[in-house]
Design a protein around this motif. Structure first.
Motif, short mmCIF file in Angstrom:
data_model
loop_
_atom_site.label_atom_id
_atom_site.label_comp_id
_atom_site.label_asym_id
_atom_site.label_seq_id
_atom_site.Cartn_x
_atom_site.Cartn_y
_atom_site.Cartn_z
N ASN A 64 47.19 10.62 53.70
CA ASN A 64 47.50 9.87 52.49
C ASN A 64 46.22 9.50 51.76
OD1 ASN A 64 49.05 8.41 50.57
ND2 ASN A 64 48.55 6.51 51.62
N MET A 65 45.88 10.26 50.74
CA MET A 65 44.62 10.07 50.02
C MET A 65 44.89 9.92 48.52
SD MET A 65 42.20 10.03 52.27
CE MET A 65 42.41 10.13 54.06
N ASP A 66 45.69 8.94 48.16
CA ASP A 66 46.01 8.72 46.75
C ASP A 66 44.75 8.41 45.93
OD1 ASP A 66 48.55 9.03 47.61
OD2 ASP A 66 49.31 7.10 46.91
N GLY A 67 43.86 7.60 46.49
CA GLY A 67 42.63 7.27 45.78
C GLY A 67 41.79 8.50 45.52
N THR A 68 41.70 9.37 46.51
CA THR A 68 40.96 10.63 46.34
C THR A 68 41.62 11.51 45.30
OG1 THR A 68 40.27 10.51 48.66
CG2 THR A 68 40.07 12.64 47.57
N ALA A 69 42.95 11.56 45.30
CA ALA A 69 43.67 12.36 44.32
C ALA A 69 43.41 11.86 42.90
CB ALA A 69 45.17 12.34 44.63
N ILE A 70 43.33 10.54 42.73
CA ILE A 70 43.04 9.96 41.41
C ILE A 70 41.65 10.39 40.95
CG2 ILE A 70 42.50 7.78 40.24
CD1 ILE A 70 44.83 6.54 41.83
N MET A 71 40.68 10.30 41.84
CA MET A 71 39.33 10.75 41.50
C MET A 71 39.33 12.22 41.11
SD MET A 71 36.67 12.74 42.86
CE MET A 71 36.77 12.73 44.64
N VAL A 116 42.53 3.29 36.82
CA VAL A 116 43.70 3.97 37.40
C VAL A 116 43.87 3.58 38.87
CG1 VAL A 116 44.76 6.20 37.91
CG2 VAL A 116 43.50 5.89 35.78
N LEU A 117 42.76 3.49 39.59
CA LEU A 117 42.84 3.06 41.00
C LEU A 117 43.45 1.68 41.12
CD1 LEU A 117 39.36 4.27 42.34
CD2 LEU A 117 41.59 5.08 43.13
N LEU A 118 42.99 0.74 40.29
CA LEU A 118 43.49 -0.63 40.36
C LEU A 118 44.97 -0.69 39.95
CD1 LEU A 118 40.44 -2.60 38.88
CD2 LEU A 118 41.15 -2.43 41.27
N LEU A 119 45.35 0.06 38.91
CA LEU A 119 46.75 0.07 38.50
C LEU A 119 47.65 0.64 39.59
CD1 LEU A 119 46.48 1.20 34.76
CD2 LEU A 119 47.04 -1.09 35.62
N HIS A 120 47.18 1.71 40.23
CA HIS A 120 47.98 2.32 41.29
C HIS A 120 48.12 1.38 42.48
CE1 HIS A 120 49.93 5.75 43.13
NE2 HIS A 120 49.15 5.67 44.19
N GLY A 121 47.01 0.72 42.83
CA GLY A 121 47.04 -0.17 43.99
C GLY A 121 47.78 -1.46 43.75
N LEU A 122 47.68 -2.00 42.52
CA LEU A 122 48.25 -3.32 42.24
C LEU A 122 49.59 -3.28 41.51
CD1 LEU A 122 44.96 -5.15 41.14
CD2 LEU A 122 46.08 -5.21 43.38
N THR A 142 48.99 12.42 38.68
CA THR A 142 49.59 12.54 37.35
C THR A 142 49.10 11.43 36.44
OG1 THR A 142 51.56 13.58 38.31
CG2 THR A 142 51.76 12.70 36.09
N PHE A 143 49.09 10.18 36.95
CA PHE A 143 48.55 9.05 36.19
C PHE A 143 47.08 9.30 35.83
CE2 PHE A 143 51.65 5.67 38.04
CZ PHE A 143 52.62 6.12 37.17
N ALA A 144 46.32 9.83 36.79
CA ALA A 144 44.89 10.04 36.58
C ALA A 144 44.64 11.04 35.47
CB ALA A 144 44.25 10.51 37.89
N ARG A 163 38.62 3.50 46.18
CA ARG A 163 39.76 4.37 46.47
C ARG A 163 40.17 4.30 47.94
NH1 ARG A 163 35.88 8.70 44.80
NH2 ARG A 163 35.19 9.85 46.65
N THR A 164 39.22 3.97 48.83
CA THR A 164 39.60 3.78 50.23
C THR A 164 40.48 2.55 50.38
OG1 THR A 164 37.49 4.77 50.92
CG2 THR A 164 38.73 3.56 52.59
N ALA A 165 40.17 1.48 49.64
CA ALA A 165 41.02 0.29 49.66
C ALA A 165 42.42 0.62 49.15
CB ALA A 165 40.39 -0.82 48.82
#
Length: 441
Positions: A309-316, A235-241, A104-106, A390-392
Motif C-alpha cells: 500500500n503505497m498511496d503516497g508514493t503513487a501521488i508523487m 495532494v498528500l495532505l488532502l488524501h490523508g486528511l 488520479t487526484f495527483a 508520503r510515508t505518514a
C-alpha cells in the motif's frame, strides 16, 4: 528526561519536542557555523548520525520477526480457509482502490496547477536509475524459493506468503498445531514487549534524525521546484486528511477525528523515519491497543500494507510524471495518463517500504510513457521531505484498511476505539521503572 516528566508528557508530546528541537538545533548550527568541519564531522556524521542510525536499526531489527511471527499467529487462528480468502480479498481491493484514487487526484492536480516550467529542462540533469523490475518479475518474486533466504534478506512479500502458508498449515494439524500456535503467540508477546522498550528512546532517535536532516537538506533545488513540492504536499495532505476519513466514516460509521487523534504517534514515527517498514511495530501496537482491531486482522493487513500500500508514493509518481512532461514540453495523451495510473498502481506492489525507493519505481512509470528518466534529477533534492510526508500517508491508509476490515469481520472492539484513554493505562513499562511511555500526548 526525568521519570516525572515522562509521566506528565505522553509519547506524542515527547516525539514532537524531540522533532522540533532537532530542527531548531540543526538550523542554528547550519546558520551559525556554515561549512564548519567540526559540525560536519562530529555532529552531522558523528553524534546525530550515530544516534539516528541506531534508532532506525533497532526499529528495522524488529520488522522481519514481527511480520513473520504476527502473520503466523493471525493465520493459525483462522480455522476457516474462506476467512483468510475474504481477508486477503478485502485488504488488497481496498489498497488497490485507494492507490488508483490517489494517483488520479495527483495527475488531475498537476494538470490544473501546471507545476512544470520548460526552462528547467535547460539545466544539466543526470540521474542514474537502478533497473526497475518488470511486472512479470514482481509477480514471480512474490513467491519464495528459499524462505530462509527471504527472512535473511528481508523480502517482505515472500515472508508474507511463507508466513501465511505456514500459519494455515499449523491450523490444519489439530492438537499439535495448537501447541505450535501457542509458542508463536508467546513469541509475539515478547516481540511486542521489545517494541515497548525501544519506544523509550524514540524521542532521542527522532531528535537526532531531524537534526541531521536540517543540517544536510539542500535548498537550491527546492527553490527551483517549489511548485512541484507544494502540489505533491497538498495532494498528500488532502488524501490523508479527507479521502481516508471519508472512507472510514462510510464503511464503519466511526468518528474520523478519534481515529486521527489516536494515530498521531504512528504518523510522527512514519514522518521521522520515512519508512513504512520501520514504523510497522508502532503501527501494529496502536492498531490493537488504541484503535481496537483484533490482532488476527492487524497481523495480516498491516504487514501487507507496509509492503503493497503505497498511496503516497503513487501521488508523487503521478505529479512527477506530469511535472517532467511539462518541463520537457512533451504532451501526454489520455491513453498515456491511463497507463500511468495503471503502472503506478501495480508498481506500488513492488515498492518496498523503505526511504527513497519510490524514485526507482518512478523511473519504471516514466519509461512506460516515454519520458526521460533524467528528469528525476530535478525533484531528487526535495524528495526526502516529501518521502517523510508520503510515508505518514501510507501508514494512515494501512490503519484505515485495518479498522475497516476488522469491523467488517466482527473482529473489532468499538469500546477501545471510542475510549480516548485506551492504552494510556497500558502499564507495560511499569514493571521496568514506571514510565508510562505508551500514552498518547
Amino acid at each position: 528526561m526525568t521519570e516525572t516528566t515522562n509521566k506528565r508528557w505522553g509519547l506524542t508530546t515527547q516525539i514532537l519536542v524531540g522533532m522540533l528541537l532537532g530542527v531548531v538545533i540543526g538550523l542554528l548550527l547550519r546558520t551559525l557555523f556554515p561549512g564548519s568541519e567540526f559540525v560536519e564531522t562530529y555532529l552531522t556524521e558523528g553524534l546525530f548520525n550515530v544516534l539516528g542510525s541506531i534508532f532506525l536499526s533497532l526499529l528495522k531489527m524488529l520488522v522481519v520477526p514481527l511480520v513473520f511471527i504476527s502473520l503466523v499467529c493471525g493465520t493459525a487462528s483462522l480455522s476457516e480457509p474462506s476467512k483468510l480468502g475474504r481477508l486477503g480479498g478485502k485488504t488488497l481491493l481496498f489498497y488497490m482502490f485507494t492507490t488508483a484514487v490517489a494517483i488520479t487526484f495527483a495527475i488531475t492536480a498537476a494538470l490544473v496547477f501546471h507545476p512544470g516550467n520548460a526552462s528547467l529542462a535547460a539545466e544539466g540533469m543526470t540521474y542514474t536509475v537502478k533497473e526497475a523490475p518488470s511486472l512479470a518479475e514482481v509477480i514471480i518474486n512474490i513467491f519464495p524459493s528459499n524462505p530462509i533466504q527471504s527472512l535473511t534478506e528481508g523480502n517482505m512479500l515472500q515472508i508474507i506468503v511463507f508466513a501465511i502458508i505456514f500459519g494455515v498449515a499449523i491450523s490444519h494439524i489439530g492438537e499439535r498445531g495448537r501447541k505450535v500456535a501457542a509458542f508463536f503467540n508467546d513469541l509475539n508477546e515478547v516481540i511486542m514487549r521489545v517494541v515497548t522498550l525501544i519506544m523509550m528512546i524514540a524521542p532521542i532517535g527522532v531528535f537526532a534524525l531531524m537534526a541531521k536532516l536540517s543540517l544536510t537538506l539542500g535548498t537550491d533545488t527546492f527553490a527551483s521546484v517549489a511548485m512541484y513540492f507544494f502540489v505533491v504536499l497538498v495532494v498528500l495532505l488532502l488524501h490523508g486528511l479527507i479521502t481516508y476519513p471519508i472512507l472510514l466514516k462510510v464503511f464503519t460509521g466511526l468518528n474520523p477525528l478519534m481515529f486521527v487523534r489516536k494515530l498521531r504517534d504512528v504518523q510522527l514515527f512514519a514522518f521521522t523515519t520515512a519508512s513504512s517498514s520501520a514504523t510497522l511495530p508502532v503501527t501494529m501496537q496502536t492498531a490493537e491497543h488504541r484503535l481496537g482491531a483484533d490482532n488476527k486482522i492487524a497481523s495480516f493487513t498491516l504487514p501487507l500494507g507496509a509492503t503493497v500500500n503505497m498511496d503516497g508514493t503513487a501521488i508523487m509518481q503521478g505529479v512527477a510524471t506530469v511535472f517532467i512532461a511539462q518541463v520537457f514540453a512533451i504532451d501526454l495523451s489520455i491513453t498515456d495518463y491511463l497507463m500511468v495510473i495503471l503502472t503506478a498502481t501495480l508498481a506500488s506492489v513492488g515498492t518496498a517500504g523503505v526511504p527513497g525507493v519510490g524514485l526507482i519505481m518512478l523511473a519504471m512509470v516514466l519509461n512506460q510513457v516515454g519520458l526521460p528518466v533524467e528528469g528525476i534529477a530535478l525533484i531528487i533534492g526535495v524528495d526526502r521531505l516529501l518521502d517523510m510526508v508520503r510515508t505518514a500517508v501510507n501508514v494512515t491508509g494501512d490503519s484505515v484498511a485495518t479498522v475497516i476490515v476488522a469491523k467488517s469481520e466482527g473482529e473489532f472492539n468499538e469500546d477501545i476505539f471510542n475510549d480516548p484513554n485506551a492504552a494510556k493505562a497500558e502499564t507495560k513499562l511499569e514493571s521496568l521503572g514506571g514510565n508510562d511511555l505508551t500514552r498518547a500526548g
